[in-house]
Enzyme design. Structure first.
Site, PDB file in Angstrom:
ATOM      1  N   TYR A  51     -16.540   0.423 -48.379  1.00 15.86           N
ATOM      2  CA  TYR A  51     -17.729   0.047 -48.972  1.00 15.86           C
ATOM      3  C   TYR A  51     -16.938  -0.202 -50.410  1.00 15.86           C
ATOM      4  O   TYR A  51     -16.732  -0.250 -51.022  1.00 15.86           O
ATOM      5  CB  TYR A  51     -18.889   1.109 -48.951  1.00 15.86           C
ATOM      6  N   ARG A  70     -12.444  -7.336 -53.315  1.00 12.98           N
ATOM      7  CA  ARG A  70     -12.085  -5.366 -53.162  1.00 12.98           C
ATOM      8  C   ARG A  70     -12.480  -4.767 -51.731  1.00 12.98           C
ATOM      9  O   ARG A  70     -11.808  -4.259 -51.441  1.00 12.98           O
ATOM     10  CB  ARG A  70     -12.855  -4.572 -54.715  1.00 12.98           C
ATOM     11  N   ARG A 118     -16.621   9.496 -29.479  1.00 10.46           N
ATOM     12  CA  ARG A 118     -16.525  10.588 -30.971  1.00 10.46           C
ATOM     13  C   ARG A 118     -14.490  10.119 -29.770  1.00 10.46           C
ATOM     14  O   ARG A 118     -14.409  10.522 -28.706  1.00 10.46           O
ATOM     15  CB  ARG A 118     -16.433  11.396 -31.308  1.00 10.46           C
ATOM     16  N   HIS A 120     -10.499   9.081 -31.832  1.00  5.29           N
ATOM     17  CA  HIS A 120      -9.684   9.193 -33.056  1.00  5.29           C
ATOM     18  C   HIS A 120      -9.120   7.460 -32.729  1.00  5.29           C
ATOM     19  O   HIS A 120      -8.887   7.465 -33.739  1.00  5.29           O
ATOM     20  CB  HIS A 120      -9.063  10.374 -33.088  1.00  5.29           C
ATOM     21  N   LYS A 160     -13.765  20.667 -42.031  1.00  7.62           N
ATOM     22  CA  LYS A 160     -13.516  20.037 -41.335  1.00  7.62           C
ATOM     23  C   LYS A 160     -15.046  18.794 -41.784  1.00  7.62           C
ATOM     24  O   LYS A 160     -15.859  19.041 -41.228  1.00  7.62           O
ATOM     25  CB  LYS A 160     -13.736  20.963 -40.009  1.00  7.62           C
ATOM     26  N   GLU A 192      -1.575  20.069 -40.139  1.00  8.13           N
ATOM     27  CA  GLU A 192      -2.309  20.573 -39.195  1.00  8.13           C
ATOM     28  C   GLU A 192      -1.268  19.012 -38.024  1.00  8.13           C
ATOM     29  O   GLU A 192      -1.318  18.007 -38.387  1.00  8.13           O
ATOM     30  CB  GLU A 192      -3.565  20.294 -39.889  1.00  8.13           C
TER      31      GLU A 192
END
Length: 204
Positions: A51, A70, A118, A120, A160, A192
């Protein structure tokens, strides 16, 4: 109105005249409280977006060029696609701020990586959000009180949270390398995986 994932175009769809605020999503806009965003926008799963923000005073956006620079740089560094060209977004923002009654506004823009169930890995077309809300321009010459606070923004990998951009970057890098997972480490310490747990067997 309900917004889908269609590619944003410069065409604007709205029938109102006086607006207390304005929300925009992929070419459609209305007052913010009437807008709806798909649950499959990746920002809902992963916080997967960038943003930028500025002010408008008398319906003129402050330092537009620097903020757009930016914004587009942030998206490029993370491999996100802003669905319109920079000059189109410049024009769009100048049009939208005039549709809010109050000339002094908080001007917020974000791009998310796109829509999908969902997962990744992210070959996605970006979604463009804009919100415009009345906001007096702060007196930048007025002193304020502050505290100091240790910068821990990226220390919470054990929580998480929904801010999973690094995991998305790592999982996509693994996929492009023909692998199924990426293992995170800090020096000699394994922390992880990008989207699964890791177990290490030592000394038998």
């Amino acid at each position: 109105m309900t917004m889908g994932s269609a590619r944003q175009t410069p065409a604007l769809i709205y029938g109102g005249i006086h607006n207390e605020n304005l929300g925009y999503y992929n070419g459609k806009y209305d007052e913010i409280e009437k807008m709806q965003i798909p649950m499959i926008d990746r920002v809902c799963w992963f916080g997967d977006g960038v943003y930028d923000a500025t002010y408008a005073h008398n319906h003129i956006v402050f330092d537009m060029d620097a903020h757009l620079t930016r914004f587009y740089n942030s998206a490029k560094l993370l491999g996100m696609n802003i669905p319109i060209e920079r000059d189109e977004l410049d024009k769009l923002l100048r049009e939208l701020v005039k549709k809010v009654d109050d000339g002094d506004q908080f001007v917020y823009m974000q791009v998310t990586r796109g829509n999908g169930l969902r997962g990744h890995i992210y070959p996605m077309q970006g979604n463009l959000w804009i919100t415009l809300t009345p906001c007096p321009v702060a007196d930048t010459y007025k002193p304020i009180d502050v505290i100091t606070y240790e910068d821990k923004r990226f220390y919470y990998c054990n929580c998480k949270t929904l801010n999973l951009i690094p995991s998305c970057l790592a999982a996509t890098a693994a996929d492009r390398a023909g692998c199924q997972e990426a293992i995170f480490h800090r020096g000699n310490i394994v922390t992880e995986c990008a989207h699964s747990n890791v177990s290490i067997f030592k000394d038998g």
